[in-house]
Design a protein around this motif. Sequence first.
Motif, PDB file in Angstrom:
ATOM      1  N   VAL A 132       0.824  -1.209   0.000  1.00 45.18           N
ATOM      2  CA  VAL A 132       0.000   0.000   0.000  1.00 45.18           C
ATOM      3  C   VAL A 132       0.861   1.263   0.000  1.00 45.18           C
ATOM      4  CG1 VAL A 132      -0.211   0.264   2.515  1.00 45.18           C
ATOM      5  CG2 VAL A 132      -2.079   1.015   1.029  1.00 45.18           C
ATOM      6  N   ILE A 133       2.123   1.166   0.413  1.00 45.21           N
ATOM      7  CA  ILE A 133       2.971   2.357   0.497  1.00 45.21           C
ATOM      8  C   ILE A 133       3.190   3.013  -0.865  1.00 45.21           C
ATOM      9  CG2 ILE A 133       5.282   3.200   1.065  1.00 45.21           C
ATOM     10  CD1 ILE A 133       5.311   1.390   3.457  1.00 45.21           C
ATOM     11  N   PRO A 134       3.598   2.254  -1.918  1.00 43.42           N
ATOM     12  CA  PRO A 134       3.753   2.927  -3.221  1.00 43.42           C
ATOM     13  C   PRO A 134       2.472   3.571  -3.732  1.00 43.42           C
ATOM     14  CG  PRO A 134       4.802   0.766  -3.235  1.00 43.42           C
ATOM     15  CD  PRO A 134       4.014   0.849  -1.970  1.00 43.42           C
ATOM     16  N   LEU A 135       1.331   2.918  -3.502  1.00 47.18           N
ATOM     17  CA  LEU A 135       0.065   3.488  -3.954  1.00 47.18           C
ATOM     18  C   LEU A 135      -0.250   4.779  -3.211  1.00 47.18           C
ATOM     19  CD1 LEU A 135      -2.517   3.362  -5.603  1.00 47.18           C
ATOM     20  CD2 LEU A 135      -3.508   1.893  -3.831  1.00 47.18           C
ATOM     21  N   LEU A 136      -0.064   4.782  -1.886  1.00 49.59           N
ATOM     22  CA  LEU A 136      -0.332   5.992  -1.105  1.00 49.59           C
ATOM     23  C   LEU A 136       0.665   7.097  -1.431  1.00 49.59           C
ATOM     24  CD1 LEU A 136      -1.342   4.606   2.414  1.00 49.59           C
ATOM     25  CD2 LEU A 136      -2.818   5.553   0.633  1.00 49.59           C
ATOM     26  N   THR A 137       1.869   6.716  -1.785  1.00 47.00           N
ATOM     27  CA  THR A 137       2.849   7.720  -2.203  1.00 47.00           C
ATOM     28  C   THR A 137       2.374   8.423  -3.468  1.00 47.00           C
ATOM     29  OG1 THR A 137       4.687   6.499  -1.215  1.00 47.00           O
ATOM     30  CG2 THR A 137       5.233   8.084  -2.944  1.00 47.00           C
ATOM     31  N   GLN A 138       1.900   7.646  -4.457  1.00 43.90           N
ATOM     32  CA  GLN A 138       1.354   8.246  -5.671  1.00 43.90           C
ATOM     33  C   GLN A 138       0.129   9.098  -5.356  1.00 43.90           C
ATOM     34  OE1 GLN A 138       1.751   8.683  -8.867  1.00 43.90           O
ATOM     35  NE2 GLN A 138       3.520   7.425  -9.391  1.00 43.90           N
ATOM     36  N   LEU A 139      -0.763   8.573  -4.525  1.00 44.18           N
ATOM     37  CA  LEU A 139      -1.972   9.323  -4.195  1.00 44.18           C
ATOM     38  C   LEU A 139      -1.653  10.620  -3.461  1.00 44.18           C
ATOM     39  CD1 LEU A 139      -4.392   6.444  -3.116  1.00 44.18           C
ATOM     40  CD2 LEU A 139      -4.494   7.821  -5.209  1.00 44.18           C
ATOM     41  N   THR A 140      -0.625  10.590  -2.615  1.00 40.31           N
ATOM     42  CA  THR A 140      -0.215  11.813  -1.920  1.00 40.31           C
ATOM     43  C   THR A 140       0.230  12.866  -2.914  1.00 40.31           C
ATOM     44  OG1 THR A 140       0.450  10.595   0.070  1.00 40.31           O
ATOM     45  CG2 THR A 140       1.398  12.788  -0.250  1.00 40.31           C
ATOM     46  N   GLY A 141       1.079  12.457  -3.856  1.00 41.90           N
ATOM     47  CA  GLY A 141       1.551  13.409  -4.847  1.00 41.90           C
ATOM     48  C   GLY A 141       0.437  13.948  -5.725  1.00 41.90           C
ATOM     49  N   ILE A 142      -0.507  13.079  -6.095  1.00 37.62           N
ATOM     50  CA  ILE A 142      -1.554  13.493  -7.023  1.00 37.62           C
ATOM     51  C   ILE A 142      -2.656  14.277  -6.317  1.00 37.62           C
ATOM     52  CG2 ILE A 142      -3.289  12.672  -8.640  1.00 37.62           C
ATOM     53  CD1 ILE A 142      -0.293  12.495  -9.475  1.00 37.62           C
ATOM     54  N   LEU A 143      -3.151  13.759  -5.211  1.00 37.49           N
ATOM     55  CA  LEU A 143      -4.222  14.461  -4.510  1.00 37.49           C
ATOM     56  C   LEU A 143      -3.750  15.804  -3.974  1.00 37.49           C
ATOM     57  CD1 LEU A 143      -5.905  11.496  -2.583  1.00 37.49           C
ATOM     58  CD2 LEU A 143      -6.708  12.645  -4.654  1.00 37.49           C
ATOM     59  N   GLY A 144      -2.463  15.895  -3.700  1.00 38.23           N
ATOM     60  CA  GLY A 144      -1.927  17.184  -3.262  1.00 38.23           C
ATOM     61  C   GLY A 144      -2.127  18.275  -4.298  1.00 38.23           C
ATOM     62  N   GLN A 145      -2.204  17.884  -5.573  1.00 40.02           N
ATOM     63  CA  GLN A 145      -2.371  18.876  -6.631  1.00 40.02           C
ATOM     64  C   GLN A 145      -3.755  19.510  -6.637  1.00 40.02           C
ATOM     65  OE1 GLN A 145       0.445  19.788  -8.082  1.00 40.02           O
ATOM     66  NE2 GLN A 145       1.229  18.220  -6.691  1.00 40.02           N
ATOM     67  N   LEU A 146      -4.656  19.011  -5.780  1.00 42.93           N
ATOM     68  CA  LEU A 146      -5.927  19.714  -5.619  1.00 42.93           C
ATOM     69  C   LEU A 146      -5.696  21.143  -5.140  1.00 42.93           C
ATOM     70  CD1 LEU A 146      -8.107  16.914  -3.972  1.00 42.93           C
ATOM     71  CD2 LEU A 146      -8.366  17.864  -6.272  1.00 42.93           C
ATOM     72  N   GLY A 147      -4.539  21.378  -4.531  1.00 42.23           N
ATOM     73  CA  GLY A 147      -4.193  22.742  -4.142  1.00 42.23           C
ATOM     74  C   GLY A 147      -4.127  23.683  -5.332  1.00 42.23           C
ATOM     75  N   SER A 148      -3.718  23.145  -6.483  1.00 48.91           N
ATOM     76  CA  SER A 148      -3.698  23.963  -7.698  1.00 48.91           C
ATOM     77  C   SER A 148      -5.102  24.347  -8.128  1.00 48.91           C
ATOM     78  CB  SER A 148      -3.002  23.198  -8.835  1.00 48.91           C
ATOM     79  OG  SER A 148      -1.659  22.940  -8.509  1.00 48.91           O
ATOM     80  N   VAL A 149      -6.063  23.438  -7.908  1.00 50.65           N
ATOM     81  CA  VAL A 149      -7.460  23.745  -8.235  1.00 50.65           C
ATOM     82  C   VAL A 149      -7.963  24.871  -7.338  1.00 50.65           C
ATOM     83  CG1 VAL A 149      -9.794  22.810  -8.388  1.00 50.65           C
ATOM     84  CG2 VAL A 149      -7.829  21.373  -9.015  1.00 50.65           C
ATOM     85  N   LEU A 150      -7.615  24.803  -6.059  1.00 49.26           N
ATOM     86  CA  LEU A 150      -8.016  25.865  -5.129  1.00 49.26           C
ATOM     87  C   LEU A 150      -7.433  27.209  -5.562  1.00 49.26           C
ATOM     88  CD1 LEU A 150      -7.560  24.036  -1.694  1.00 49.26           C
ATOM     89  CD2 LEU A 150      -9.691  24.480  -2.928  1.00 49.26           C
ATOM     90  N   ALA A 151      -6.216  27.171  -6.113  1.00 52.00           N
ATOM     91  CA  ALA A 151      -5.612  28.413  -6.583  1.00 52.00           C
ATOM     92  C   ALA A 151      -6.270  28.900  -7.866  1.00 52.00           C
ATOM     93  CB  ALA A 151      -4.109  28.218  -6.794  1.00 52.00           C
ATOM     94  N   ALA A 152      -6.653  27.945  -8.735  1.00 53.64           N
ATOM     95  CA  ALA A 152      -7.196  28.324 -10.042  1.00 53.64           C
ATOM     96  C   ALA A 152      -8.612  28.860  -9.968  1.00 53.64           C
ATOM     97  CB  ALA A 152      -7.154  27.119 -10.994  1.00 53.64           C
ATOM     98  N   TYR A 153      -9.387  28.443  -8.946  1.00 57.98           N
ATOM     99  CA  TYR A 153     -10.783  28.870  -8.876  1.00 57.98           C
ATOM    100  C   TYR A 153     -11.078  29.799  -7.695  1.00 57.98           C
ATOM    101  CZ  TYR A 153     -12.211  25.972 -12.806  1.00 57.98           C
ATOM    102  OH  TYR A 153     -12.359  25.447 -14.059  1.00 57.98           O
ATOM    103  N   PRO A 154     -11.104  29.297  -6.449  1.00 61.58           N
ATOM    104  CA  PRO A 154     -11.467  30.205  -5.351  1.00 61.58           C
ATOM    105  C   PRO A 154     -10.534  31.402  -5.221  1.00 61.58           C
ATOM    106  CG  PRO A 154     -11.595  27.915  -4.646  1.00 61.58           C
ATOM    107  CD  PRO A 154     -10.944  27.907  -5.986  1.00 61.58           C
ATOM    108  N   LEU A 155      -9.210  31.156  -5.362  1.00 55.55           N
ATOM    109  CA  LEU A 155      -8.299  32.280  -5.185  1.00 55.55           C
ATOM    110  C   LEU A 155      -8.461  33.307  -6.305  1.00 55.55           C
ATOM    111  CD1 LEU A 155      -4.777  32.359  -3.809  1.00 55.55           C
ATOM    112  CD2 LEU A 155      -5.112  33.357  -6.065  1.00 55.55           C
ATOM    113  N   VAL A 156      -8.590  32.844  -7.552  1.00 57.50           N
ATOM    114  CA  VAL A 156      -8.784  33.779  -8.661  1.00 57.50           C
ATOM    115  C   VAL A 156     -10.100  34.545  -8.500  1.00 57.50           C
ATOM    116  CG1 VAL A 156      -9.240  33.920 -11.139  1.00 57.50           C
ATOM    117  CG2 VAL A 156      -7.329  32.542 -10.308  1.00 57.50           C
ATOM    118  N   ALA A 157     -11.154  33.827  -8.094  1.00 62.62           N
ATOM    119  CA  ALA A 157     -12.442  34.496  -7.899  1.00 62.62           C
ATOM    120  C   ALA A 157     -12.345  35.554  -6.802  1.00 62.62           C
ATOM    121  CB  ALA A 157     -13.516  33.463  -7.544  1.00 62.62           C
TER     122      ALA A 157
END
Length: 439
Positions: A132-157
């Motif tokens: 499960v460690i390699p899978l969670l490592t990938q998920l950590t890296g990918i789900l962390g990019q939701l921060g970019s969505v927060l920057a692209a929408y709420p912050l811009v608005a």
Amino acid sequence: MTSATPARAYAVWGVALLSYVVAVFHRASLGVAAVDAQERFSAGASAVSLFLVLQLAVYAGLQIPVGVALDRFGSRRLILAGAVTMAAGQLVLALAGDVPTAVAARVLVGAGDAMTFISVLRVVSFWFAGPVIPLLTQLTGILGQLGSVLAAYPLVALLHGTSWEATFLGAAATGLLVAVLVSVALRDAPGGTVRAPAVGLAELRRTLVDTWREPGTRIGLYTHLVTQFSGTVFALLWGYPFLVVGQGLSPGTAAGLLTLLVLVGMAVGPLLGRLCGRWPLRRSILVFSILGATATTWTVVLLWPGRAPLPLLVALVVVLGTNGPGSMIGFDYARTENPAERMGSASGVVNVGGFVASLLTILGIGAVLDLLTPGASADYELSAFRAAFAVQYVFWAIGLAGVLRHRRELRARLARDGVVLAPLATAVRARLRGGSAYP
């Protein structure tokens, strides 16, 4: 897994993951506000690039020290310190009225950001065990990019609906809320875990030397470099101006494409994780595939006569969405080729690669844009963007050469150990037949 219950382990990981999401939000916040930053500070592209270049330089430069500090102080303290430091940086940026103050603000963001990601990976390694460690490592890296969505929408608005000060004060408050949550709910390891004793300076130097001499660490660094920087540069700073100013898209469409980049990464990450687990000695093929697709698609976009059609820009963003997950393969090399006691330093070394290439590319793009568009105007011609983004080919070449060189070293070591790789087609047929051919 450790003695902790799965629910508790996933809850702790969730808190750590949230801290990384907010770190990515802080990291990406300037990119979507690049045009506003130029107007606020009366600065050209090179000056705005400098904000992010120094931020990433601090991030990259602190990776190895942070890896060492992790072994001594643990993930909770470093994630907490990172959250507070990033909040301070956003506070300073909110009040900044000149370029030097804004640069200092982004340096603080870079310092706090540097403490977060590998600290979260350490949380995963202490609270989970097995495949499960390699899978969670990938998920950590990918789900962390939701921060970019927060920057692209709420912050811009918020930026367009209120003011610069209100927007970045809100970002600072978000960081402080995360700091409170981390201090209350995050723990380094399950109860009863024995911490390793702190090593002395001589042993630390020896560990760092051994880490660097390991070909698996170096191929991890070049893998991270060659797969990560193009998507990072696009998402953090120059993608939004390229799409809006260079390609003539509306801000809403550009924000949608940046969101698509994140969503593609979230879909591709688990797939790459599974492929790395099933074919650990064929990981470089994934790296070459991502590099080839990225360089080829950029070439088509940059050579397209006039503005590129929207479907081609969508294709570019989809390909760039594979860059983040691809860079995580670098950490997988570090994990499998280094002993456990060197994991912190190895991960730190790997994480340097992509961010050094990113900051140099960001600086190069800004310099070319300013050279071709004199003055502080942000009205760049499409031809200027084409010339500027050609800087990427330098780093693709450097990364490719590094991956090839250290792959040869790894395969030579395998051959000395009696492991000979079958041709890829033969290995695939063996797998499909349920055989045991070594992958």
